[in-house]
Design a protein around this motif. Structure first.
Motif, PDB file in Angstrom:
ATOM      1  N   GLY A   1       2.818 -20.894 -22.378  1.00 42.29           N
ATOM      2  CA  GLY A   1       2.077 -19.640 -22.325  1.00 42.29           C
ATOM      3  C   GLY A   1       0.580 -19.812 -22.422  1.00 42.29           C
TER       4      GLY A   1
ATOM      5  N   HIS B   1      -0.318 -14.445 -22.126  1.00 46.71           N
ATOM      6  CA  HIS B   1      -0.371 -14.059 -20.721  1.00 46.71           C
ATOM      7  C   HIS B   1       0.590 -14.898 -19.881  1.00 46.71           C
ATOM      8  N   SER B   2       0.973 -14.364 -18.736  1.00 48.89           N
ATOM      9  CA  SER B   2       1.908 -15.054 -17.849  1.00 48.89           C
ATOM     10  C   SER B   2       1.270 -16.294 -17.240  1.00 48.89           C
TER      11      SER B   2
ATOM     12  N   VAL C   1       7.174 -20.820 -14.185  1.00 53.00           N
ATOM     13  CA  VAL C   1       8.063 -20.731 -15.345  1.00 53.00           C
ATOM     14  C   VAL C   1       9.499 -21.107 -14.981  1.00 53.00           C
TER      15      VAL C   1
ATOM     16  N   PRO D   1       5.976 -16.392 -21.787  1.00 52.53           N
ATOM     17  CA  PRO D   1       5.259 -15.114 -21.789  1.00 52.53           C
ATOM     18  C   PRO D   1       6.188 -13.951 -21.433  1.00 52.53           C
TER      19      PRO D   1
ATOM     20  N   ASP E   1       5.748 -11.394 -19.624  1.00 47.62           N
ATOM     21  CA  ASP E   1       5.723 -11.006 -18.214  1.00 47.62           C
ATOM     22  C   ASP E   1       6.521 -11.959 -17.334  1.00 47.62           C
ATOM     23  N   ASN E   2       6.889 -13.137 -17.832  1.00 46.27           N
ATOM     24  CA  ASN E   2       7.691 -14.099 -17.069  1.00 46.27           C
ATOM     25  C   ASN E   2       9.168 -14.057 -17.436  1.00 46.27           C
ATOM     26  N   ARG E   3       9.558 -13.072 -18.254  1.00 41.37           N
ATOM     27  CA  ARG E   3      10.921 -13.070 -18.782  1.00 41.37           C
ATOM     28  C   ARG E   3      11.975 -12.915 -17.697  1.00 41.37           C
TER      29      ARG E   3
ATOM     30  N   PRO F   1      11.056 -13.930 -24.778  1.00 41.21           N
ATOM     31  CA  PRO F   1       9.799 -13.466 -24.196  1.00 41.21           C
ATOM     32  C   PRO F   1       8.793 -13.080 -25.292  1.00 41.21           C
TER      33      PRO F   1
ATOM     34  N   SER G   1       7.374 -19.062  -7.674  1.00 39.94           N
ATOM     35  CA  SER G   1       6.989 -19.065  -9.081  1.00 39.94           C
ATOM     36  C   SER G   1       5.771 -19.958  -9.289  1.00 39.94           C
TER      37      SER G   1
ATOM     38  N   SER H   1       6.049  -8.543 -10.315  1.00 41.30           N
ATOM     39  CA  SER H   1       6.366  -8.265 -11.712  1.00 41.30           C
ATOM     40  C   SER H   1       7.753  -7.640 -11.841  1.00 41.30           C
TER      41      SER H   1
END
Length: 517
Positions: free
Chosen positions: A115, A124-125, A129, A147, A149-151, A164, A260, A267
């Motif tokens: 992260g 932050h993303s 990932v 992060p 946002d990458n979940r 996350p 990725s 998103s």
């Protein structure tokens, strides 16, 4: 750990991940503190973004109420002989310093941290990932912190718990047992791109061109569309993804990994389950098409992997840019060599090129009088080299649409109907190539042609006649065989017949009309 004097050696090691091409590797984030003037050094071939982690981590700790340790801090990113790129090491460095300073006591042995930190402690993303989570799972790690946002993309990997993280305070509370971060639920987060906004039913007429595009989609063949302005070349190309066969799970994962790494996943989307369609402008550089840069990144041809690369106004691309395509089209991979190392990206694409027959667009069309001189037409067409043209399996003319076709109220065949035939043909190919590293007829290696492309006697005689009369190259011969194989698959025929070869040969005639080759 003890040093030689019996004192405690102040070293902490946290698990991180790095990227090399589309593959990830484990990075040991080691932090040590020693007496001396305050300093913060990061070693292990870090780039500028990694070096700047010092300021982000320091600010995050202070702004979240933690004490930044005093002394000479050294962070080593091992293995030290591989270039480390990007801000993804912020989080593991933060955890290492928290443990090193005694502000965090937690078991992190089987956990991986990824992260970028903001100055206020938010996470932050970062790019890449998915391949990092896949590699962490393969290495046997049980937990990975990514992060928030990458979940979505991280959650698709089974066999590892994905947590996350929104900010370092919530992570601190989770690790110390004062709070809990809920694990990412793949059932809730698996979101795909959805349906297309365009359809083949919107294309009036152009039955021969539609047939050629269907064959190209069924066998993943490269195709060149030649015709006057407004004839529908771009419409056909843009709708080709709507008839491409369903992606296998392996293709979905590999495609998602590339996007990725490039940071192109929308998103909330977990998987790229729709075949990519990339249409770069003709001003693109060779590096933009093939990939590269100081920090190597996948280019447009790799971002189109398992999908369509559309080059509109094909002769307007620079000669150097066009020639970049030659080796990747043959090998299905593109290799980028730099002083820091060599990276290979996959680029198995169906290339779709569209062009006018001359600068004004009307040479040989009969629609309008061509205003170009013979020299201008020759110069325009010769921007495309013979070897590159030879690598395009199907050449098809797209004539101007007639008024009767445009004004007709009879609905055209939909993408769904065409796709059923394409899927059926591709299933035949997957069964035929089971256990082999061949995804479609266009990828049949030369040594396997006669094994998979059996001709009956009439088909063989016709192909021999065409080879001698047209003066075909060995590459053109193999392309005709592969296209014939796809036509036979669409008709459900195990053996390639005379009619299949005749149609395939027809798709190699335009280079004689326009290029006289």
């Amino acid at each position: 750990m003890k040093n030689i004097d019996g004192g405690k050696l102040m070293v902490e090691r946290i698990n991180g991940m790095g990227l090399a091409g589309i593959d990830a590797y484990k990075v040991d984030v080691e932090a040590a503190i020693s007496q001396g003037l305050p300093a913060f050094d990061v070693v292990g071939l870090p780039d500028a973004a990694v070096k700047e982690s010092r300021d982000r981590v320091r600010s995050s700790m202070k702004n979240c109420g933690f004490e930044f340790p005093l002394g000479h801090i050294t962070v080593n990113l091992a293995p030290a002989d591989i270039k480390k790129v990007g801000p993804l090491y912020d989080l593991p460095i933060f955890i290492a310093l928290m443990k090193l300073s005694g502000q965090l006591a937690a078991d992190t042995e089987n956990a991986v941290f990824i992260g970028e930190l903001s100055l206020s402690g938010e996470v932050h993303s970062v790019n890449g990932v998915l391949p990092m989570v896949i590699e962490a799972q393969k290495l046997g790690f049980r937990r990975i912190f990514v992060p928030h946002d990458n979940r979505a993309e991280a959650a698709v990997v089974k066999g590892i718990d994905v947590y996350p993280v929104k900010d370092v305070m919530s992570l601190y509370r989770h690790l110390t047992g004062r709070g809990e971060i809920a694990k990412a639920d793949p059932e809730e987060l698996t979101v795909t791109l959805g349906d297309f906004a365009v359809d083949f039913s919107q294309v009036k007429g152009q039955y021969e061109a539609k047939r050629a595009v269907e064959i190209a989609a069924a066998g993943s063949h490269n195709i060149l569309l030649v015709g006057p302005p407004g004839s529908g070349k771009s419409m056909l190309a843009q709708r080709m993804p709507t008839i491409l066969p369903d992606m296998t799970f392996e293709e979905t994962i590999e495609t998602t990994k590339i996007h990725s790494i490039a940071g192109n996943i929308p998103s909330g989307v977990s998987l790229i389950d729709r075949r990519p369609f990339r249409a770069p402008h003709h001003t693109i550089s060779p590096m933009g098409l093939a990939g590269g840069g100081t920090i190597p990144r996948p280019g447009e041809i790799s971002l189109a992997h398992n999908g369509v690369l559309f080059l509109d106004e094909f002769p307007e691309f620079s000669r150097q840019t066009m020639e970049v395509l030659r080796q990747p089209l043959e090998d299905g991979t593109v290799t980028i060599s730099r002083v820091s190392g060599t990276l290979t990206y996959p680029c198995s694409v169906a290339l779709v090129c569209a062009m006018n027959p001359c600068p004004c667009g009307y040479y040989g069309t009969g629609v309008r009088k061509c205003t170009c001189s013979r020299a201008e037409v020759a110069r325009y067409l010769n921007k495309i080299s013979g070897p590159l043209l030879d690598r395009i399996d199907i050449h098809i003319e797209v004539p101007a649409v007639q008024y009767e076709e445009l004004s007709s109220s009879i609905p055209a065949e939909s993408s769904a109907e065409i796709r059923k035939r394409v899927n059926k043909a591709r299933r035949v190919q997957l069964e035929r190539f089971k256990g082999l590293d061949i995804s479609a007829n266009a990828r049949i290696p030369t040594g396997k042609l006669h094994e998979f492309c059996a001709l009956d006697d009439k088909a063989d005689a016709l192909l021999k006649k065409a080879f001698e009369k047209l003066g075909l190259s060995s590459r053109a011969y193999s392309k005709i065989l592969k296209v014939s194989r796809t036509i036979a698959d669409l008709e459900g025929s195990e053996t390639i017949k005379q009619s299949h070869v005749a149609e395939a040969v027809q798709y190699r005639s335009l280079d004689r009309k326009y290029w006289d080759r």
